[in-house]
Motif scaffolding. Structure first.
Motif, PDB file in Angstrom:
ATOM      1  N   UNK A   1       0.836  -1.186   0.000  1.00 53.42           N
ATOM      2  CA  UNK A   1       0.000   0.000   0.000  1.00 53.42           C
ATOM      3  C   UNK A   1       0.879   1.247   0.000  1.00 53.42           C
ATOM      4  N   UNK A   2       0.235   2.415  -0.107  1.00 53.14           N
ATOM      5  CA  UNK A   2       1.014   3.665  -0.188  1.00 53.14           C
ATOM      6  C   UNK A   2       1.759   3.903   1.120  1.00 53.14           C
ATOM      7  N   UNK A   3       2.862   4.579   0.983  1.00 54.36           N
ATOM      8  CA  UNK A   3       3.675   4.814   2.192  1.00 54.36           C
ATOM      9  C   UNK A   3       4.561   6.010   1.937  1.00 54.36           C
ATOM     10  N   UNK A   4       5.599   6.167   2.713  1.00 57.24           N
ATOM     11  CA  UNK A   4       6.495   7.284   2.498  1.00 57.24           C
ATOM     12  C   UNK A   4       7.657   6.897   1.620  1.00 57.24           C
ATOM     13  N   UNK A   5       7.609   5.698   1.056  1.00 57.15           N
ATOM     14  CA  UNK A   5       8.695   5.303   0.159  1.00 57.15           C
ATOM     15  C   UNK A   5       8.775   6.290  -0.998  1.00 57.15           C
ATOM     16  N   UNK A   6       9.991   6.591  -1.446  1.00 55.86           N
ATOM     17  CA  UNK A   6      10.130   7.534  -2.568  1.00 55.86           C
ATOM     18  C   UNK A   6       9.764   6.915  -3.908  1.00 55.86           C
ATOM     19  N   UNK A   7       9.507   5.632  -3.895  1.00 58.25           N
ATOM     20  CA  UNK A   7       9.257   4.949  -5.156  1.00 58.25           C
ATOM     21  C   UNK A   7       8.399   3.716  -4.851  1.00 58.25           C
ATOM     22  N   UNK A   8       7.369   3.481  -5.649  1.00 60.50           N
ATOM     23  CA  UNK A   8       6.534   2.301  -5.445  1.00 60.50           C
ATOM     24  C   UNK A   8       6.033   1.817  -6.797  1.00 60.50           C
ATOM     25  N   UNK A   9       6.229   0.541  -7.082  1.00 56.49           N
ATOM     26  CA  UNK A   9       5.776  -0.039  -8.350  1.00 56.49           C
ATOM     27  C   UNK A   9       4.830  -1.195  -8.074  1.00 56.49           C
ATOM     28  N   UNK A  10       3.733  -1.215  -8.800  1.00 52.32           N
ATOM     29  CA  UNK A  10       2.750  -2.297  -8.659  1.00 52.32           C
ATOM     30  C   UNK A  10       2.326  -2.744 -10.047  1.00 52.32           C
ATOM     31  N   UNK A  11       2.190  -4.043 -10.248  1.00 46.44           N
ATOM     32  CA  UNK A  11       1.664  -4.568 -11.511  1.00 46.44           C
ATOM     33  C   UNK A  11       0.431  -5.418 -11.237  1.00 46.44           C
ATOM     34  N   UNK A  12      -0.612  -5.179 -12.029  1.00 46.73           N
ATOM     35  CA  UNK A  12      -1.874  -5.922 -11.886  1.00 46.73           C
ATOM     36  C   UNK A  12      -2.320  -6.445 -13.237  1.00 46.73           C
ATOM     37  N   UNK A  13      -3.247  -7.383 -13.182  1.00 50.67           N
ATOM     38  CA  UNK A  13      -3.926  -7.806 -14.404  1.00 50.67           C
ATOM     39  C   UNK A  13      -5.427  -7.678 -14.162  1.00 50.67           C
ATOM     40  N   UNK A  14      -6.168  -7.458 -15.251  1.00 58.03           N
ATOM     41  CA  UNK A  14      -7.623  -7.360 -15.128  1.00 58.03           C
ATOM     42  C   UNK A  14      -8.275  -8.027 -16.337  1.00 58.03           C
ATOM     43  N   UNK A  15      -9.494  -8.516 -16.154  1.00 59.91           N
ATOM     44  CA  UNK A  15     -10.139  -9.297 -17.208  1.00 59.91           C
ATOM     45  C   UNK A  15     -11.025  -8.479 -18.135  1.00 59.91           C
ATOM     46  N   UNK A  16     -11.379  -9.129 -19.205  1.00 59.70           N
ATOM     47  CA  UNK A  16     -12.405  -8.654 -20.126  1.00 59.70           C
ATOM     48  C   UNK A  16     -13.751  -9.170 -19.591  1.00 59.70           C
ATOM     49  N   UNK A  51      -2.565  -6.159 -18.704  1.00 58.10           N
ATOM     50  CA  UNK A  51      -1.560  -6.088 -17.645  1.00 58.10           C
ATOM     51  C   UNK A  51      -1.116  -4.638 -17.528  1.00 58.10           C
ATOM     52  N   UNK A  52      -1.097  -4.111 -16.314  1.00 57.18           N
ATOM     53  CA  UNK A  52      -0.747  -2.702 -16.114  1.00 57.18           C
ATOM     54  C   UNK A  52       0.247  -2.565 -14.971  1.00 57.18           C
ATOM     55  N   UNK A  53       1.290  -1.797 -15.236  1.00 62.88           N
ATOM     56  CA  UNK A  53       2.241  -1.438 -14.183  1.00 62.88           C
ATOM     57  C   UNK A  53       2.071   0.035 -13.882  1.00 62.88           C
ATOM     58  N   UNK A  54       1.960   0.373 -12.600  1.00 60.17           N
ATOM     59  CA  UNK A  54       1.896   1.767 -12.176  1.00 60.17           C
ATOM     60  C   UNK A  54       3.066   2.009 -11.238  1.00 60.17           C
ATOM     61  N   UNK A  55       3.783   3.094 -11.488  1.00 65.67           N
ATOM     62  CA  UNK A  55       4.929   3.454 -10.644  1.00 65.67           C
ATOM     63  C   UNK A  55       4.762   4.896 -10.203  1.00 65.67           C
ATOM     64  N   UNK A  56       4.849   5.137  -8.876  1.00 64.92           N
ATOM     65  CA  UNK A  56       4.860   6.526  -8.391  1.00 64.92           C
ATOM     66  C   UNK A  56       6.260   6.815  -7.836  1.00 64.92           C
ATOM     67  N   UNK A  57       6.702   8.046  -8.026  1.00 61.56           N
ATOM     68  CA  UNK A  57       8.031   8.417  -7.542  1.00 61.56           C
ATOM     69  C   UNK A  57       8.079   9.907  -7.273  1.00 61.56           C
ATOM     70  N   UNK A  58       8.807  10.264  -6.232  1.00 56.59           N
ATOM     71  CA  UNK A  58       8.906  11.692  -5.931  1.00 56.59           C
ATOM     72  C   UNK A  58       9.722  12.402  -6.990  1.00 56.59           C
ATOM     73  N   UNK A  59      10.416  11.655  -7.804  1.00 55.22           N
ATOM     74  CA  UNK A  59      11.236  12.281  -8.836  1.00 55.22           C
ATOM     75  C   UNK A  59      10.470  12.551 -10.134  1.00 55.22           C
ATOM     76  N   UNK A  60       9.281  11.986 -10.276  1.00 53.37           N
ATOM     77  CA  UNK A  60       8.531  12.222 -11.517  1.00 53.37           C
ATOM     78  C   UNK A  60       7.986  13.638 -11.518  1.00 53.37           C
TER      79      UNK A  60
END
Lengths: 360, 400
Positions: A1-16, A51-60
């Protein structure tokens, strides 16, 4: 889950998902609220998924998105709506805990990459799986645990139905703000293990009317559509949910075909008229009716979305025979062994009586 | 009119009609009463007509009927219904004159021969012109002067609309006995002289669902059809009658297209679904919409009945250009000079802008031929004896 990490990457899949009681027409274009409820069957991700990867970063410094390897315009209104909605939900959740300050990560920009394991040319609506996956991935990186129906819906209406497996209802809701326009699971993935789905990919044709414009024109010009939404669909929703719960294929199949036909009827009643079915679609419809007549019961059902591809529902004991009937009526050209993809289907016989009954 | 003559021969012609507000579905299968009213345009008999000769004679021992030269079963229920109804009307009229006895001729049997001047394969419903002509011819020989709507209707619902020229309404009626389910003329043949009709005959396909069974299944299974009949058609009838009276082509054309589409929508909402439109029909629809968009107004309108043939309405100043657009999109195969039949159409130019606007891949041979016609009159009586289809022996004359 979200936190104070400067970087977090998550990959999910979803159906039709494939609707058996169709959604066609909005009562609110901005919030994407439908004029009627709808019911769908979630398809297995082994064959179809996003398939989707989402990455959050304080540097973006900005949000960015890539779809099937190509960077797309992050300013696209539907994508923006999803991003705004997920961030709103993230802030709301956090502010519920009076003592904790909002984590910095809520302000981080996000990079998103998304791919489908099925070709766009197949004409299978990828917006549902795509936006469901986007909503789910963003929820993971931003720490949102609440219902994601609204996030997915703001991207593409039917995407909210891809947030669940099995059999899913999108309740149209009554509130003007759309808070009660949500998806919920009617029955889980393993509720009806004998059910099978065959997608018959019809030869590609020139560009068809897109769903968003199409359904808008239908709402504006078709008297039959309004009647359908108000007077026909509510009872059909209750009926279909009952058939699903009872695993009544005869009822499920017949109502699925009727609702597909009625949806396409309202498209024809639109001005200018919209025709998603072509001569091949009609031959498939004809094939199914003859197959069922031969057996004296509904063993196979078709449904068509905003395109000529047929989605066929049947039970596992009928797949081989129906596939043989399809091969017989629509002989594959060159790709004999690539004609059948996905779940293995053992070759089935086609009786002479059935061949005669098909008469095509 | 009927008399005491031992023999009487009458020959009539009757027109085809094309509905612009469609009839589809009955509320009474026996009396042929519709679930909604309908409105039609009567086509000119120079291009399309049924010719019928009826002969009564005291020497005939039975009723007989020949259609397009072939003897048919006189016991066919629709034909029987017409015969019974005309005879009932004939007796009713006569018995109104208290002193006169019923003429003997009312008991005479009848021989009927009927031909169409258009091919059955053209898919043009010949039952309307056929039954209207039968009703009219029988009325002449049996001396019936009253409204023939019921006689024609009992043969084929839309036949009552072929009893008049010009623009005709079939009022659905409310009575259970159908006495008020009648046709009436809304505007005469010459009301709108600029109006033209083009029938685009599409390549023949395998047998389609017949109208009688089709509309019955629709009534039984389509929720949308009931709504159409009750909530949509009544207002459309009033609107269409207004457009006709005002000669408003924009309104007439747009509503005609909408009603054709809605009729076909209810066929699709039937179970099992009925599809009368095929890919060629859809390309024609597409062509018309692009043609109109290019001109920024409704200059051409389509309507389709229970088959893939398109009936196109337009004004005389647009015919040449539209025919050119059709030729461009559906290049005729071999019969270049037999592609256009009926009223003469001078060759028209196709501007580059229009060609670009149409933007369709050509479909060679998609349209077999075009019949150009216009609004026409109601049934006519032919006076000249050589027009009779039955010879002095009361059998069909050999066809030349």
């Amino acid at each position: 889950m979200a936190s104070e990490k400067p970087y977090l990457a998550v990959t999910c899949t979803a159906p039709v998902n494939i609707a058996v009681i169709k959604y066609w027409g909005k009562r609110d274009e901005e919030l994407i609220l439908p004029i009627n409820s709808s019911l769908s069957v979630t398809l297995h991700q082994d064959q179809l998924k996003t398939t989707t990867t989402a990455v959050i970063s304080k540097d973006f410094t900005e949000d960015r998105i890539w779809l099937n390897g190509r960077e797309e315009d992050i300013g696209q209104p539907r994508i923006q709506a999803c991003l705004r909605e997920i961030r709103r939900l993230a802030r709301k959740r956090r502010s519920g805990d009076e003592e904790d300050p909002l984590p910095l990560s809520l302000n981080y920009k996000v990079h998103v990459a998304s791919v489908n394991n099925f070709p766009t040319a197949a004409g299978l609506a990828s917006s549902a799986s795509g936006y469901a996956c986007l909503a789910y991935a963003l929820a993971q990186v931003y720490g949102v645990e609440s219902d994601l129906s609204e996030v997915a819906r703001r991207g593409s209406g039917s995407a909210c139905r891809s947030l669940y497996g099995g059999f899913v209802e999108w309740q149209m809701g009554e509130q003007a703000d759309g808070k009660d326009s949500v998806a919920r699971q009617v029955a889980p993935e393993l509720h009806w293990p004998e059910l099978r789905v065959l997608i018959l990919v019809v030869s590609a044709e020139k560009k068809l009317t897109g769903s968003t414009v199409g359904m808008q024109t239908s709402v504006e010009t078709s008297p039959l559509l309004r009647f359908r939404a108000e007077a026909v669909v509510p009872a059909r929703m209750a009926e279909m949910i009952r058939y699903v719960k009872e695993r009544n294929f005869q009822g499920f199949g017949e109502l699925t075909m009727k609702d597909s036909n009625q949806f396409h009827a309202t498209c024809l009643d639109t001005f200018p008229p919209i025709s998603y079915l072509n001569d091949t679609s009609r031959r498939i419809i004809h094939l199914v009716h003859r197959f069922n007549a031969h057996h004296g019961q509904t063993k196979v059902a078709y449904t068509f979305d905003a395109g000529p591809n047929a989605v066929i529902f049947t039970l596992d004991d009928t797949v081989a025979e129906f596939v043989a009937a399809v091969r017989h009526s629509f002989p594959p050209e060159s790709n004999g062994d690539k004609f059948l993809k996905g779940l293995p289907v053992k070759p089935g016989p086609l009786s002479d009586e059935l061949k005669a009954a098909l008469g095509m």
